[in-house]
Motif scaffolding. Structure first.
Motif, PDB file in Angstrom:
ATOM      1  N   LEU A   4      24.568  13.512 -31.155  1.00 49.69           N
ATOM      2  CA  LEU A   4      23.563  14.525 -31.443  1.00 49.69           C
ATOM      3  C   LEU A   4      22.998  15.018 -30.121  1.00 49.69           C
ATOM      4  N   GLU A   6      20.229  17.462 -28.348  1.00 52.66           N
ATOM      5  CA  GLU A   6      19.033  18.283 -28.509  1.00 52.66           C
ATOM      6  C   GLU A   6      18.925  19.290 -27.366  1.00 52.66           C
ATOM      7  N   SER A  21      16.538  22.532 -31.022  1.00 56.72           N
ATOM      8  CA  SER A  21      17.789  22.528 -31.776  1.00 56.72           C
ATOM      9  C   SER A  21      18.479  21.185 -31.584  1.00 56.72           C
ATOM     10  N   CYS A  22      19.203  20.768 -32.584  1.00 59.01           N
ATOM     11  CA  CYS A  22      19.970  19.523 -32.515  1.00 59.01           C
ATOM     12  C   CYS A  22      21.321  19.781 -33.165  1.00 59.01           C
ATOM     13  N   TRP A  36      13.217  14.912 -37.018  1.00 56.47           N
ATOM     14  CA  TRP A  36      12.743  14.752 -35.658  1.00 56.47           C
ATOM     15  C   TRP A  36      11.649  13.693 -35.594  1.00 56.47           C
ATOM     16  N   THR A  77      23.612  21.658 -37.589  1.00 53.86           N
ATOM     17  CA  THR A  77      22.442  21.822 -36.725  1.00 53.86           C
ATOM     18  C   THR A  77      21.153  21.705 -37.511  1.00 53.86           C
ATOM     19  N   TYR A  94      13.064  13.395 -30.469  1.00 52.69           N
ATOM     20  CA  TYR A  94      14.383  12.859 -30.791  1.00 52.69           C
ATOM     21  C   TYR A  94      14.851  13.378 -32.147  1.00 52.69           C
ATOM     22  N   CYS A  95      16.069  13.827 -32.166  1.00 53.47           N
ATOM     23  CA  CYS A  95      16.711  14.233 -33.401  1.00 53.47           C
ATOM     24  C   CYS A  95      17.375  12.998 -34.033  1.00 53.47           C
ATOM     25  N   TRP A 106      21.194   9.035 -33.498  1.00 50.58           N
ATOM     26  CA  TRP A 106      20.045   9.507 -32.721  1.00 50.58           C
ATOM     27  C   TRP A 106      20.525  10.317 -31.530  1.00 50.58           C
ATOM     28  N   GLY A 107      19.729  11.318 -31.195  1.00 46.60           N
ATOM     29  CA  GLY A 107      19.974  12.060 -29.973  1.00 46.60           C
ATOM     30  C   GLY A 107      19.334  11.366 -28.788  1.00 46.60           C
ATOM     31  N   THR A 110      14.593  15.201 -25.989  1.00 53.52           N
ATOM     32  CA  THR A 110      14.275  16.352 -25.152  1.00 53.52           C
ATOM     33  C   THR A 110      12.755  16.361 -24.912  1.00 53.52           C
TER      34      THR A 110
END
Length: 116
Positions: A4, A6, A21-22, A36, A77, A94-95, A106-107, A110
Motif C-alpha cells: 500500500l 500513500e 491517496s492510498c 486510515w 485506491t 497510515y492506510c 498497512w502502508g 505519510t
C-alpha cells in the motif's frame, strides 16, 4: 505481497486542505474495510476513518464534518479528503486494508503537518 503506497501528505496552514491517496500494488480480494489511521508524536495510533466493502463509513469524532473517506475499487485506491485542518491533525497517516480472513495490510505512512 501486496504493498500500500500513500501520497498527498505535506505541510499546510490551519484551515487548509489536503487529499491523501492510498494505492494497492495489486487487486486485493475479500476486502472487509479500508481506511486510515494516524499517529501523532507521543500518542497512540488512532482510527481516523474507515469505509466498508458496502460503502458504509465511520469517522473519529474529532474529524467528523471535516474529513471524507472514499474508495475507487477499480483503481485499488482509497482517499481521504481533509478540510479545515487543525494543528491537532498533525500526524503520520497510515492506510490500511482489513480482509474478511483477518489479514491486514498497512502502508508506510505519510506525514501531515498543519502549521502556520
Amino acid at each position: 505481497q501486496v504493498q500500500l503506497v500513500e501520497s498527498g501528505g505535506g505541510l499546510v496552514q490551519p484551515g487548509g486542505s489536503l487529499r491523501l491517496s492510498c494505492v494497492a500494488s495489486r487487486t486485493i480480494f475479500w476486502i472487509n474495510t479500508m481506511g486510515w489511521y494516524r499517529q501523532a508524536p507521543g500518542k497512540e495510533r488512532e482510527l481516523v476513518a474507515a469505509i466498508t466493502n458496502g460503502a458504509s463509513t465511520n469517522y473519529a469524532d474529532s474529524v467528523k464534518g471535516r474529513f471524507t473517506i472514499s474508495r475507487d475499487s477499480a483503481k485499488n485506491t482509497v482517499y481521504l479528503q481533509m478540510n479545515s485542518l487543525k494543528s491537532e491533525d498533525t500526524a503520520v497517516y497510515y492506510c490500511y486494508v482489513h480482509r474478511n480472513d483477518f489479514r491486514d495490510y498497512w502502508g508506510q505512512g505519510t506525514q501531515v503537518t498543519v502549521s502556520s
